[in-house]
Design a protein around this motif. Structure first.
Motif, PDB file in Angstrom:
ATOM      1  N   ALA A 102       1.785  18.022 -53.328  1.00  0.00           N
ATOM      2  CA  ALA A 102       1.788  16.773 -52.558  1.00  0.00           C
ATOM      3  C   ALA A 102       2.522  16.968 -51.249  1.00  0.00           C
ATOM      4  O   ALA A 102       3.323  17.897 -51.092  1.00  0.00           O
ATOM      5  N   GLY A 103       2.217  16.063 -50.310  1.00  0.00           N
ATOM      6  CA  GLY A 103       2.862  16.134 -49.003  1.00  0.00           C
ATOM      7  C   GLY A 103       1.979  15.491 -47.960  1.00  0.00           C
ATOM      8  O   GLY A 103       0.902  14.992 -48.271  1.00  0.00           O
ATOM      9  N   PRO A 104       2.432  15.525 -46.722  1.00  0.00           N
ATOM     10  CA  PRO A 104       1.658  14.851 -45.680  1.00  0.00           C
ATOM     11  C   PRO A 104       0.375  15.598 -45.320  1.00  0.00           C
ATOM     12  O   PRO A 104       0.303  16.810 -45.508  1.00  0.00           O
ATOM     13  N   CYS A 105      -0.586  14.865 -44.791  1.00  0.00           N
ATOM     14  CA  CYS A 105      -1.793  15.518 -44.262  1.00  0.00           C
ATOM     15  C   CYS A 105      -1.332  16.498 -43.193  1.00  0.00           C
ATOM     16  O   CYS A 105      -1.590  17.687 -43.298  1.00  0.00           O
ATOM     17  N   SER A 106      -0.600  15.991 -42.194  1.00  0.00           N
ATOM     18  CA  SER A 106      -0.076  16.850 -41.120  1.00  0.00           C
ATOM     19  C   SER A 106       1.440  16.766 -41.078  1.00  0.00           C
ATOM     20  O   SER A 106       2.012  15.702 -41.327  1.00  0.00           O
ATOM     21  N   VAL A 107       2.045  17.871 -40.692  1.00  0.00           N
ATOM     22  CA  VAL A 107       3.472  17.828 -40.355  1.00  0.00           C
ATOM     23  C   VAL A 107       3.556  17.213 -38.960  1.00  0.00           C
ATOM     24  O   VAL A 107       2.961  17.722 -38.007  1.00  0.00           O
ATOM     25  N   GLU A 108       4.269  16.094 -38.859  1.00  0.00           N
ATOM     26  CA  GLU A 108       4.338  15.374 -37.576  1.00  0.00           C
ATOM     27  C   GLU A 108       5.701  15.527 -36.907  1.00  0.00           C
ATOM     28  O   GLU A 108       5.808  15.500 -35.678  1.00  0.00           O
ATOM     29  N   SER A 109       6.730  15.629 -37.729  1.00  0.00           N
ATOM     30  CA  SER A 109       8.087  15.813 -37.208  1.00  0.00           C
ATOM     31  C   SER A 109       8.940  16.364 -38.349  1.00  0.00           C
ATOM     32  O   SER A 109       8.541  16.317 -39.520  1.00  0.00           O
ATOM     33  N   ALA A 132      -0.446  22.351 -40.407  1.00  0.00           N
ATOM     34  CA  ALA A 132       0.128  22.791 -39.131  1.00  0.00           C
ATOM     35  C   ALA A 132      -0.992  22.958 -38.098  1.00  0.00           C
ATOM     36  O   ALA A 132      -0.875  22.543 -36.959  1.00  0.00           O
ATOM     37  N   PHE A 133      -2.092  23.576 -38.547  1.00  0.00           N
ATOM     38  CA  PHE A 133      -3.285  23.729 -37.718  1.00  0.00           C
ATOM     39  C   PHE A 133      -4.340  22.812 -38.343  1.00  0.00           C
ATOM     40  O   PHE A 133      -4.797  23.063 -39.454  1.00  0.00           O
ATOM     41  N   LYS A 134      -4.697  21.729 -37.657  1.00  0.00           N
ATOM     42  CA  LYS A 134      -5.544  20.713 -38.274  1.00  0.00           C
ATOM     43  C   LYS A 134      -6.991  20.792 -37.786  1.00  0.00           C
ATOM     44  O   LYS A 134      -7.238  20.811 -36.588  1.00  0.00           O
ATOM     45  N   PRO A 135      -7.929  20.790 -38.727  1.00  0.00           N
ATOM     46  CA  PRO A 135      -9.339  20.747 -38.335  1.00  0.00           C
ATOM     47  C   PRO A 135      -9.748  19.292 -38.107  1.00  0.00           C
ATOM     48  O   PRO A 135      -9.970  18.546 -39.063  1.00  0.00           O
ATOM     49  N   ARG A 136      -9.813  18.837 -36.877  1.00  0.00           N
ATOM     50  CA  ARG A 136     -10.129  17.433 -36.620  1.00  0.00           C
ATOM     51  C   ARG A 136     -11.540  17.303 -36.058  1.00  0.00           C
ATOM     52  O   ARG A 136     -11.976  18.108 -35.241  1.00  0.00           O
ATOM     53  N   THR A 137     -12.226  16.261 -36.498  1.00  0.00           N
ATOM     54  CA  THR A 137     -13.610  16.050 -36.068  1.00  0.00           C
ATOM     55  C   THR A 137     -13.672  15.845 -34.554  1.00  0.00           C
ATOM     56  O   THR A 137     -14.599  16.316 -33.895  1.00  0.00           O
ATOM     57  N   SER A 138     -12.682  15.155 -34.008  1.00  0.00           N
ATOM     58  CA  SER A 138     -12.657  14.919 -32.562  1.00  0.00           C
ATOM     59  C   SER A 138     -11.623  15.820 -31.894  1.00  0.00           C
ATOM     60  O   SER A 138     -10.497  15.948 -32.376  1.00  0.00           O
ATOM     61  N   PRO A 139     -11.980  16.403 -30.749  1.00  0.00           N
ATOM     62  CA  PRO A 139     -10.995  17.224 -30.035  1.00  0.00           C
ATOM     63  C   PRO A 139      -9.874  16.382 -29.430  1.00  0.00           C
ATOM     64  O   PRO A 139      -8.864  16.921 -28.984  1.00  0.00           O
ATOM     65  N   SER A 141      -8.269  14.037 -31.186  1.00  0.00           N
ATOM     66  CA  SER A 141      -7.314  13.666 -32.237  1.00  0.00           C
ATOM     67  C   SER A 141      -6.180  14.691 -32.309  1.00  0.00           C
ATOM     68  O   SER A 141      -6.324  15.828 -31.856  1.00  0.00           O
ATOM     69  N   PHE A 142      -5.087  14.279 -32.935  1.00  0.00           N
ATOM     70  CA  PHE A 142      -3.912  15.156 -33.151  1.00  0.00           C
ATOM     71  C   PHE A 142      -4.343  16.468 -33.827  1.00  0.00           C
ATOM     72  O   PHE A 142      -4.972  16.433 -34.887  1.00  0.00           O
ATOM     73  N   GLN A 143      -3.997  17.576 -33.216  1.00  0.00           N
ATOM     74  CA  GLN A 143      -4.476  18.880 -33.700  1.00  0.00           C
ATOM     75  C   GLN A 143      -3.442  19.628 -34.553  1.00  0.00           C
ATOM     76  O   GLN A 143      -3.702  20.749 -34.982  1.00  0.00           O
ATOM     77  N   GLY A 144      -2.272  19.009 -34.758  1.00  0.00           N
ATOM     78  CA  GLY A 144      -1.226  19.678 -35.532  1.00  0.00           C
ATOM     79  C   GLY A 144      -0.209  20.335 -34.618  1.00  0.00           C
ATOM     80  O   GLY A 144      -0.502  20.637 -33.462  1.00  0.00           O
ATOM     81  N   LYS A 147       2.829  26.382 -34.820  1.00  0.00           N
ATOM     82  CA  LYS A 147       3.966  27.190 -35.314  1.00  0.00           C
ATOM     83  C   LYS A 147       5.195  26.321 -35.596  1.00  0.00           C
ATOM     84  O   LYS A 147       5.929  26.571 -36.567  1.00  0.00           O
ATOM     85  N   GLU A 148       5.399  25.311 -34.774  1.00  0.00           N
ATOM     86  CA  GLU A 148       6.558  24.434 -34.986  1.00  0.00           C
ATOM     87  C   GLU A 148       6.474  23.783 -36.378  1.00  0.00           C
ATOM     88  O   GLU A 148       7.485  23.667 -37.092  1.00  0.00           O
ATOM     89  N   ALA A 149       5.262  23.397 -36.770  1.00  0.00           N
ATOM     90  CA  ALA A 149       5.076  22.797 -38.094  1.00  0.00           C
ATOM     91  C   ALA A 149       5.380  23.811 -39.197  1.00  0.00           C
ATOM     92  O   ALA A 149       5.954  23.461 -40.242  1.00  0.00           O
ATOM     93  N   LEU A 150       5.012  25.058 -38.959  1.00  0.00           N
ATOM     94  CA  LEU A 150       5.292  26.097 -39.964  1.00  0.00           C
ATOM     95  C   LEU A 150       6.798  26.269 -40.149  1.00  0.00           C
ATOM     96  O   LEU A 150       7.282  26.432 -41.272  1.00  0.00           O
TER      97      LEU A 150
END
Ligand code: PEP
Ligand code: MN
Length: 343
Positions: A102-109, A132-139, A141-144, A147-150
């Motif tokens: 479990a956890g967030p879809c994306s690391v945001e902060s 951390a690296f997000k596959p988003r349908t729209s360019p 949208s938030f892309q993750g 490395k900072e998320a990692l």
């Protein structure tokens, strides 16, 4: 075709079989790390395969030879009759205990990730997910956070002890993602990115392979095969919903896929009820259904403030709802003779 060696077959006998297979112009594949040796025979086997099977059957140390007609071999039950257990830092996925990620879809902060990690750990999750690296349908949208998320995920692991699952989208990111991740997630959109899969076959990290939304179960097992034939047997299969004409939910949970995959393959099978339903209000019900149907685990999106999430807020559970889901899932697990692994 698979050649099953006798228990305690000697190395010289195994080498003899390997040489015999190679003499026929075929490729032997010995599953690494398995006690009882099973040798898969890979390559174009023509109509002479029955005679070939007889010939291999007569070699020293061979117990039996089975023909596998499916287009996937190493991921099939025929090749590996026992369940495969994938171990991640001491957590066993695919064994008797059900494992919840479990956890967030994306690391945001840092604060959002740490808060979520602590909450899911307290509720009993055994691994932490976070994109951390997000596959988003729209360019647009938030892309993750990349490395900072990692780095934030590594800090969460430090704080909670939970191993990390994060998505790898591009083979170019592999070294940086491997530096931090414990499990590499292949997203639904990349299930048939064959170059990526082949590359993952050359790593020693477990791979969580999501089903493509328009892919058949058989195709998913062929995707797993790409990873396994490269030499990495640590594959976890994940049903995450498929596209159908129904639009009440984001995707349609293919509950059928769970028992089908468990029968056709020896690999662990988990369900992602967040992406398969697309709405937090249905996540618990489908989690219960998955466990009842024989899933080995779940991967669930949790966010401390879903309304403000940068991705997939509608399907993300509040930490207290996730804790409730864990209790419900435990009861279903008990009813089907299993237990939920808890921290
Ligand atoms: C995710 O896990 O956040 C994700 C993008 O999943 P999927 O690839 O199944 O859409
Ligand atoms: Mn998501």
């Amino acid at each position: 075709m698979v050649i099953i060696m006798e228990q305690g077959a000697e190395q010289a006998q195994i080498d003899g079989v390997i040489a015999a297979v190679q003499r026929e112009g075929l490729t032997p594949f010995v599953n690494p790390g398995v006690e009882r040796k099973v040798i898969a025979v890979l390559g174009a086997i023509d109509s002479a395969k029955v005679q070939l099977a007889d010939r291999f059957m007569n070699l020293a140390g061979v117990e039996r030879v089975t023909l596998i007609s499916e287009p996937y071999k190493l991921s099939s039950r025929g090749y590996h009759p026992e369940d495969t257990v994938v171990e991640v830092n001491g957590v066993r996925i695919g064994g008797p205990e059900i494992v919840v990620i479990a956890g967030p879809c994306s690391v945001e902060s840092r604060a959002q990730a740490l808060r979520t990690a602590q909450a899911v750990k307290a509720a009993g999750a055994k691994l932490l997910r976070g994109g951390a690296f997000k596959p988003r349908t729209s360019p647009y949208s938030f892309q993750g956070l990349g490395k900072e998320a990692l780095e934030i995920l590594a800090e969460c692991r430090e704080a909670t002890g939970l191993p990390i699952v994060t998505e790898i989208m591009d083979p170019h990111d592999l070294s940086v993602v491997c530096e931090y991740a414990d499990v590499l997630q292949v997203g639904a959109r990349n299930m048939q990115n064959f170059r990526l899969l082949a590359r993952l076959g050359k790593t020693d990290k477990p791979v969580l392979l999501k089903r493509g939304p328009g892919s058949r179960i058989r195709e998913m097992l062929q995707a797993a095969e790409y990873i396994m034939v490269g030499g990495n047997p640590k594959v976890i299969l994940c049903e995450r919903g498929i596209i159908t004409f129904e639009d009440a939910t984001r995707n349609t949970t293919d509950i059928n896929a769970i028992p089908v995959l468990k029968q056709w393959s020896h690999l662990p099978v988990i369900l992602d009820p967040s992406h398969s339903t697309g709405h937090s209000r249905w996540v618990a019900a489908i989690s219960r259904a998955a466990v009842a149907a024989g899933a080995d685990g779940l991967i669930v999106e949790v966010h401390p403030n879903p309304a403000e999430a940068l991705s997939d807020g509608a399907q993300s559970l509040l930490p207290e709802k996730f804790a409730q889901l864990m209790q419900e899932v435990k009861r279903v697990a008990w009813a089907v003779g299993r237990e939920v692994a808890t921290s």
